[in-house]
Design a protein around this motif. Structure first.
Motif, mmCIF file in Angstrom:
data_model
loop_
_atom_site.group_PDB
_atom_site.id
_atom_site.type_symbol
_atom_site.label_atom_id
_atom_site.label_comp_id
_atom_site.label_asym_id
_atom_site.label_seq_id
_atom_site.Cartn_x
_atom_site.Cartn_y
_atom_site.Cartn_z
ATOM 1 N N PRO A 44 0.833 -1.210 0.000
ATOM 2 C CA PRO A 44 0.000 0.000 0.000
ATOM 3 C C PRO A 44 0.862 1.252 0.000
ATOM 4 O O PRO A 44 1.962 1.276 0.573
ATOM 5 N N GLY A 45 0.374 2.291 -0.640
ATOM 6 C CA GLY A 45 1.109 3.551 -0.685
ATOM 7 C C GLY A 45 1.441 4.063 0.709
ATOM 8 O O GLY A 45 0.652 3.916 1.646
ATOM 9 N N ARG A 353 6.057 -5.529 9.174
ATOM 10 C CA ARG A 353 6.173 -4.377 10.063
ATOM 11 C C ARG A 353 6.571 -3.121 9.285
ATOM 12 O O ARG A 353 6.135 -2.020 9.626
ATOM 13 N N TRP A 354 7.377 -3.284 8.257
ATOM 14 C CA TRP A 354 7.734 -2.175 7.368
ATOM 15 C C TRP A 354 6.467 -1.523 6.807
ATOM 16 O O TRP A 354 6.314 -0.292 6.835
ATOM 17 N N VAL A 355 5.557 -2.349 6.315
ATOM 18 C CA VAL A 355 4.307 -1.831 5.761
ATOM 19 C C VAL A 355 3.443 -1.226 6.866
ATOM 20 O O VAL A 355 2.813 -0.177 6.683
ATOM 21 N N GLU A 356 3.446 -1.876 8.013
ATOM 22 C CA GLU A 356 2.594 -1.422 9.111
ATOM 23 C C GLU A 356 2.971 -0.021 9.579
ATOM 24 O O GLU A 356 2.107 0.853 9.737
ATOM 25 N N ILE A 357 4.269 0.221 9.813
ATOM 26 C CA ILE A 357 4.670 1.509 10.383
ATOM 27 C C ILE A 357 4.723 2.617 9.346
ATOM 28 O O ILE A 357 4.662 3.804 9.702
ATOM 29 N N SER A 358 4.810 2.255 8.075
ATOM 30 C CA SER A 358 4.898 3.278 7.037
ATOM 31 C C SER A 358 3.570 3.586 6.381
ATOM 32 O O SER A 358 3.433 4.620 5.717
ATOM 33 N N SER A 359 2.547 2.722 6.600
ATOM 34 C CA SER A 359 1.287 2.925 5.897
ATOM 35 C C SER A 359 0.062 2.565 6.729
ATOM 36 O O SER A 359 -0.810 3.402 6.973
ATOM 37 N N THR A 360 -0.005 1.318 7.199
ATOM 38 C CA THR A 360 -1.252 0.840 7.803
ATOM 39 C C THR A 360 -1.559 1.512 9.132
ATOM 40 O O THR A 360 -2.686 1.969 9.369
ATOM 41 N N ALA A 363 -2.638 5.099 8.818
ATOM 42 C CA ALA A 363 -4.002 5.158 8.295
ATOM 43 C C ALA A 363 -5.022 4.933 9.402
ATOM 44 O O ALA A 363 -6.042 5.633 9.488
ATOM 45 N N ARG A 364 -4.738 3.973 10.271
ATOM 46 C CA ARG A 364 -5.668 3.690 11.367
ATOM 47 C C ARG A 364 -5.600 4.771 12.452
ATOM 48 O O ARG A 364 -6.612 5.141 13.038
ATOM 49 N N MET A 365 -4.397 5.233 12.729
ATOM 50 C CA MET A 365 -4.217 6.225 13.794
ATOM 51 C C MET A 365 -4.952 7.518 13.474
ATOM 52 O O MET A 365 -5.497 8.187 14.363
ATOM 53 N N PHE A 366 -4.989 7.867 12.189
ATOM 54 C CA PHE A 366 -5.544 9.161 11.803
ATOM 55 C C PHE A 366 -6.783 9.039 10.925
ATOM 56 O O PHE A 366 -7.079 9.900 10.096
ATOM 57 N N GLY A 367 -7.542 7.938 11.132
ATOM 58 C CA GLY A 367 -8.886 7.844 10.597
ATOM 59 C C GLY A 367 -9.001 7.756 9.093
ATOM 60 O O GLY A 367 -9.959 8.285 8.519
ATOM 61 N N LEU A 368 -8.045 7.063 8.442
ATOM 62 C CA LEU A 368 -8.089 6.904 6.990
ATOM 63 C C LEU A 368 -8.285 5.451 6.551
ATOM 64 O O LEU A 368 -8.470 5.182 5.370
ATOM 65 N N HIS A 369 -8.242 4.530 7.488
ATOM 66 C CA HIS A 369 -8.374 3.107 7.183
ATOM 67 C C HIS A 369 -9.858 2.715 7.210
ATOM 68 O O HIS A 369 -10.603 3.228 8.049
ATOM 69 N N PRO A 370 -10.365 1.873 6.306
ATOM 70 C CA PRO A 370 -9.645 1.050 5.320
ATOM 71 C C PRO A 370 -9.540 1.674 3.935
ATOM 72 O O PRO A 370 -9.171 0.987 2.984
ATOM 73 N N ARG A 371 -9.837 2.970 3.819
ATOM 74 C CA ARG A 371 -9.681 3.621 2.522
ATOM 75 C C ARG A 371 -8.215 3.658 2.116
ATOM 76 O O ARG A 371 -7.882 3.501 0.931
ATOM 77 N N GLY A 373 -3.941 2.613 3.343
ATOM 78 C CA GLY A 373 -3.085 1.808 4.208
ATOM 79 C C GLY A 373 -3.201 0.314 4.053
ATOM 80 O O GLY A 373 -2.630 -0.434 4.846
ATOM 81 N N VAL A 374 -3.902 -0.148 3.006
ATOM 82 C CA VAL A 374 -4.094 -1.588 2.843
ATOM 83 C C VAL A 374 -4.356 -1.894 1.371
ATOM 84 O O VAL A 374 -4.950 -1.079 0.647
ATOM 85 N N ILE A 375 -3.868 -3.054 0.925
ATOM 86 C CA ILE A 375 -4.227 -3.563 -0.394
ATOM 87 C C ILE A 375 -5.404 -4.509 -0.193
ATOM 88 O O ILE A 375 -5.249 -5.638 0.279
ATOM 89 N N ALA A 376 -6.606 -4.027 -0.505
ATOM 90 C CA ALA A 376 -7.816 -4.818 -0.277
ATOM 91 C C ALA A 376 -8.927 -4.275 -1.166
ATOM 92 O O ALA A 376 -8.938 -3.080 -1.496
ATOM 93 N N PRO A 377 -9.853 -5.120 -1.575
ATOM 94 C CA PRO A 377 -10.974 -4.642 -2.386
ATOM 95 C C PRO A 377 -11.713 -3.502 -1.688
ATOM 96 O O PRO A 377 -12.002 -3.568 -0.490
#
Length: 452
Positions: A44-45, A353-360, A363-371, A373-377
Motif C-alpha cells: 500500500p502507498g 512491520r515495514w508496511v505497518e509503520i509506514s502505511s497501515t 491510516a488507522r491512527m488518523f482515521g483513513l483506514h480502510p480507505r 493503508g491496505v491492499i484490499a478490495p
C-alpha cells in the motif's frame, strides 16, 4: 503482495480509483494495462503523517511547496501526507484551516489531510476544536517547546486535552522542556558557544524524557489520547512504554533521522552541522538501537518524517554565529519508505512491520483506514511496486525535494520504488513522473481507531 497482516502471492485488479479484487496469480482477465511486479513487492502507498510544507519559521518558510513536496513524496512511494496548519497567536483555528486549504487546494500531486497546531488556547479556540473536527481535522498539535512562539503551559495543555477527550480528538505533543532549554541556550551563547552542535547539547535527552512524562501525566488526568511526535530519545521512549504497559492511550512516532543520523552529524565542521538541525535534535548514536527496539515492540507505532526542508544556502545560513537562529528541520519525505526498508534488509523489522509503520498504522491512527493503508478490495488504489534488490545512492543531485542538500548524502540503499499508483493512476514508473499537480484530494478523517 504485502499487507501488515502478511505477504501472499496475488494479482491486484484496479478499476477506476479503487482496488477491485485480489486474484490468484495468472487468473485470466482483460486489463487496459498490466504492471509487471514479478519478483517485486506490491505494498500500500506510504502515509507520511507529519510534514511541514510552506511552513513559516524564524522569518522564512520551508522550501517545499505543496506541489514540490507532494511530487517528491510520490517519487518515494508516499501517496498520502498529513500536513500541519499553523495557528498564529491571535488568530482563529478556522481561519488558519482556511489559509492552509488555500495553500494546498489544487496544488498537490497526492492526497493530503491536515492536523491543526493550537498555539493560542482560549475559550474561542477550544470551541473551534469542535469545528475543526467537523471539518475532518481531529488531531491537534501542541508544544512544550518554543516559548513565546508555540509554547503552551501545562494549564493550557490540560484544557485542550479536556476538549479533545470530549470530541474524540487526539492531542499530538512536541515534548521538550522549552523553559529549561531556553536557559541552556542563553548560557551557551553567553559563553561564546555558537556552533550547530550546541543545538543538540542545549536540548539534552533528559528534557525530552521529562516533558514526555509530564504530557503523559496530563493525558492520564484528562483521559485524552496522546500522540508524541518525533520521539528521539531513549528516556522519552521509556516513558511511553510505561504508559502503554498500563493500558493508557499513548502513542508515539519516530523519524528516519533519529534512526540513522546522530549528534556526530550536528558536530560536522565548517557549519555543515547546520544541515542537521531539527527539534528534538539528533541524539548520540546509542539511542538508535533503543528506537529500533521500540519499533519492534510497538511502543513506537509510526515512522513519519517531520519533513521541514530549509536550504543550506540563505536559510540554514541565517544561523551562522548563532545556532539558535538556524531554521529547524530536515528534509526526508522522498526517502522514508526506502530508509525504513533498510530495517528489513538489516533484520531490525519484518517485511510486514515495514508496511505497518509506514502505511497501515498511520491510516488507522488518523482515521483513513480502510480507505488507505491496505491492499484490499474497496480501498483506494494507492499502490507501490517495490524492487527489493535494486540499489540506489541518495543524493541532492537526484532527489526531487526543493532543497539544496540531502541529510543522507551518499548513503547506499538496497531497494527502490519501481511504480507508484495514486488512486489508480500511475504517477511514477521507470519512465519518470506522470502525475499531475491538482490530482491530490483533501481527506476528511475519522477518529483514531486505536482508542480503547
Amino acid at each position: 503482495m504485502v499487507n501488515a497482516t502478511g505477504a501472499v502471492a496475488a494479482d491486484v485488479l484496479v478499476e477506476g480509483e479503487k482496488i477491485a479484487a485480489l486474484l490468484t496469480p495468472g487468473f485470466a482477465i482483460a486489463a487496459d494495462r498490466v504492471v509487471d511486479a514479478a519478483g517485486k513487492y506490491v505494498i500500500p502507498g506510504g502515509i507520511d503523517a507529519h510534514t511541514h510544507m510552506e511552513m513559516p519559521f524564524g522569518g522564512t518558510f520551508s522550501a517545499d511547496t505543496f506541489a514540490s513536496g507532494t511530487t517528491a513524496a510520490a517519487w518515494g512511494g508516499t501517496t498520502t501526507i498529513i500536513d500541519f496548519a499553523v495557528q498564529a497567536k491571535g488568530t482563529s483555528l478556522m481561519s488558519t484551516l482556511d489559509k492552509w486549504h488555500t495553500k494546498a487546494d489544487g496544488n498537490c500531486a497526492v492526497d493530503y489531510g491536515f492536523h491543526m497546531i493550537v498555539s493560542d488556547v482560549n475559550d474561542t479556540s477550544l470551541k473551534e476544536m469542535e469545528s475543526c473536527a467537523d471539518a475532518g481535522v481531529n488531531s491537534f498539535k501542541m508544544f512544550m517547546a518554543y516559548p513565546g512562539v508555540f509554547y503552551a503551559t501545562d494549564g493550557e495543555i490540560l484544557r485542550a486535552m479536556q476538549k479533545a477527550r470530549e470530541i474524540g480528538g487526539t492531542v499530538m505533543m512536541h515534548a521538550e522542556n522549552g523553559i529549561a532549554i531556553d536557559q541552556l541556550v542563553a548560557q551557551a551563547l553567553a559563553r561564546g558557544r555558537t556552533a550547530p552542535v550546541e543545538h543538540g547539547l542545549t536540548r539534552p535527552p533528559e528534557l525530552e524524557g521529562e516533558a514526555t512524562s509530564r504530557a503523559i501525566t496530563l493525558a492520564a488526568v484528562t483521559g485524552a489520547p496522546l500522540y508524541v511526535v518525533h520521539l528521539s530519545a531513549a528516556q522519552a521512549l521509556d516513558a511511553v512504554a510505561r504508559a502503554r504497559d498500563t493500558g493508557q492511550n499513548v502513542f508515539a512516532e519516530t523519524c528516519p533521522q533519529y534512526l540513522y543520523l546522530s549528534l556526530e552529524d550536528l558536530a560536522k565542521p565548517d557549519f555543515e552541522g547546520a544541515k542537521y538541525v531539527a527539534s528534538p535534535p539528533l541524539r548520540p548514536r546509542e539511542h538508535q538501537a533503543e528506537l529500533w527496539r521500540g519499533l519492534r515492540t510497538n511502543d513506537l507505532s509510526v515512522v513519519s518524517t517531520d519533513h521541514c526542508p530549509f536550504c543550506f544556502k540563505d536559510q540554514k545560513e541565517l544561523g551562522r554565529g548563532n545556532f539558535a537562529k538556524i531554521p529547524n528541520g530536515i528534509p526526508g519525505v522522498e526517502h522514508r519508505v526506502d530508509l525504513l526498508h533498510q530495517g528489513v534488509v538489516r533484520g531490525e523489522i519484518s517485511l510486514e512491520r515495514w508496511v505497518e509503520i509506514s502505511s497501515t498504522t498511520p491510516a488507522r491512527m488518523f482515521g483513513l483506514h480502510p480507505r488507505k493503508g491496505v491492499i484490499a478490495p474497496g480501498a483506494d488504489a494507492d499502490v507501490v511496486v517495490y524492487d527489493p534488490r535494486a540499489r540506489q545512492t541518495i543524493s541532492a543531485a537526484t532527489h526531487h525535494m526543493a532543497v539544496d542538500y540531502s541529510a543522507y548524502e551518499g548513503m547506499e540503499l538496497t531497494g527502490k520504488v519501481d511504480t507508484v499508483l495514486s488512486r489508480g493512476r500511475v504517477v511514477v514508473d521507470a519512465e519518470g513522473f506522470h502525475g499531475r499537480i491538482g490530482h491530490g484530494r483533501f481527506l476528511t478523517r475519522e477518529l483514531n481507531q486505536y482508542l480503547v
